[in-house]
Enzyme design. Structure first.
Site, PDB file in Angstrom:
ATOM      1  N   HIS A 232      -0.371 -11.251  -5.619  1.00 50.27           N
ATOM      2  CA  HIS A 232       0.999 -10.832  -5.313  1.00 50.27           C
ATOM      3  C   HIS A 232       2.055 -11.748  -5.938  1.00 50.27           C
ATOM      4  CE1 HIS A 232      -0.233  -7.675  -2.604  1.00 50.27           C
ATOM      5  NE2 HIS A 232      -0.965  -8.507  -1.906  1.00 50.27           N
TER       6      HIS A 232
ATOM      7  N   ASP B 243      -2.898  -2.650  -5.127  1.00 47.23           N
ATOM      8  CA  ASP B 243      -1.882  -3.635  -4.746  1.00 47.23           C
ATOM      9  C   ASP B 243      -0.899  -3.891  -5.884  1.00 47.23           C
ATOM     10  OD1 ASP B 243      -2.777  -4.089  -2.170  1.00 47.23           O
ATOM     11  OD2 ASP B 243      -3.816  -5.964  -2.638  1.00 47.23           O
TER      12      ASP B 243
ATOM     13  N   HIS C 232      -8.984  -1.975  -5.310  1.00 44.68           N
ATOM     14  CA  HIS C 232      -7.919  -2.277  -4.354  1.00 44.68           C
ATOM     15  C   HIS C 232      -6.885  -3.219  -4.961  1.00 44.68           C
ATOM     16  CE1 HIS C 232      -5.939  -2.489  -0.513  1.00 44.68           C
ATOM     17  NE2 HIS C 232      -5.764  -3.783  -0.760  1.00 44.68           N
TER      18      HIS C 232
ATOM     19  N   HIS D 151       0.830  -1.213   0.000  1.00 46.90           N
ATOM     20  CA  HIS D 151       0.000   0.000   0.000  1.00 46.90           C
ATOM     21  C   HIS D 151       0.861   1.259   0.000  1.00 46.90           C
ATOM     22  CE1 HIS D 151      -3.528  -2.372   2.034  1.00 46.90           C
ATOM     23  NE2 HIS D 151      -3.157  -2.882   0.881  1.00 46.90           N
TER      24      HIS D 151
END
Length: 295
Positions: free
Chosen positions: A260, A237, A233, A77
């Protein structure tokens, strides 16, 4: 932006780590030209961990960096905000192992940058420009990057009801980021909470810093900040993980249900093959765009 930047003055924030639940304080300080973003563990005699793809250690549920056994977790973030708002060089002093989650979005960090102010150096910014398409795929998930003269994102996500499928496309600029992505909070599902806590995760999570869904909708009293907050969001990320490239990006990233681990794989693929990219200045980019318009 034409020149490298830092913050004008130190700013600080405190909160808890999303996964560790530990109290943590950060200070964001100016750094010299070409320093990049460097985390400084003040609880460990100022041990430094540069925000670089070389130091990626864990990519399950969050992105963590490690150098010589010293960890900084949940970096995405804060790095997302630095990358999108055009902050090239800062020291981030931190007195524990996890960046504070604050309200679960990038918005508090955007406000911190506004409070700190932005200072330009006279060193020309050097961009990482993608020269040819590449992609990474795994089990129906995919992330690709194409050549582009801007930093562009296309993000497609798919989650259980009531979220479903969502998509988003935008050119990443400080203005677009602040208005379209920064407010989007991290999220999860009520029926996953016990399992995640048993894994040692989300010990600092609450409705004050995350959206929690049931099959009926969000448990948060104020609801969602946007219908597609989850997709926004995930784009936030993604930008934070791309920040580990270490230079501002010129390319079109297309993420299809990626997370991720796939973000990290794409970054490693790019940086592992210099034929995929070139390093150019803002002036060189502007000259090419002008020539293309004239021809």
């Amino acid at each position: 932006m034409r020149f490298e930047t830092t913050v004008q003055r130190p700013v600080e924030a405190s909160g808890v780590g999303l996964h560790s639940g530990v109290p943590v304080k950060i200070r964001i300080l100016p750094a010299p030209v070409s320093t990049g973003v460097v985390f400084v563990r003040t609880d460990l005699d100022g041990f430094q961990i540069p925000a670089s793809w070389r130091h990626v250690a864990r990519v399950s549920y969050a992105t963590s960096l490690m150098r010589q056994g010293v960890l900084i977790s949940t970096t995405e973030h804060l790095l997302s905000v630095f990358y999108s708002m055009g902050i090239d060089n800062v020291y981030v002093e931190i007195d524990n192992l996890e960046v504070p989650i604050l309200d679960g979005s990038g918005l508090p960090f955007v406000k911190l940058i506004a409070q700190a102010g932005i200072r330009q150096y006279r060193r020309k910014r050097r961009y990482l420009r993608i020269r040819r398409p590449i992609s990474v795929e795994d089990k129906g998930k995919r992330i690709s990057i194409l050549p582009d003269e801007a930093f562009r994102l296309t993000c497609d996500t798919e989650y259980p009801a009531p979220v479903g499928r969502q998509s988003l496309e935008l050119v990443v600029t400080p203005e677009h980021y602040a208005s379209e992505l920064a407010f989007a909070r991290t999220f999860g599902w009520e029926n996953d909470l016990d399992q995640m806590r048993n894994m040692g995760l989300i010990r600092g999570a609450s409705l004050a810093n995350a959206v929690c869904f049931t099959s009926e909708g969000p448990l948060n009293p104020d609801g969602l900040r946007a219908v597609d907050e989850c997709c926004r969001h995930k784009a936030l990320d993604l930008i934070g993980d791309l920040a580990l490239l270490g230079r501002p990006l010129l390319g079109h990233v297309i993420a299809e249900r990626a997370g991720h681990a796939m973000h990290a794989a794409l970054v490693a693929r790019i940086m592992g093959d210099p034929s995929i990219y070139e390093i150019i200045t803002f002036d060189q980019l502007a000259s090419r765009v002008t020539q293309a318009l004239v021809s």
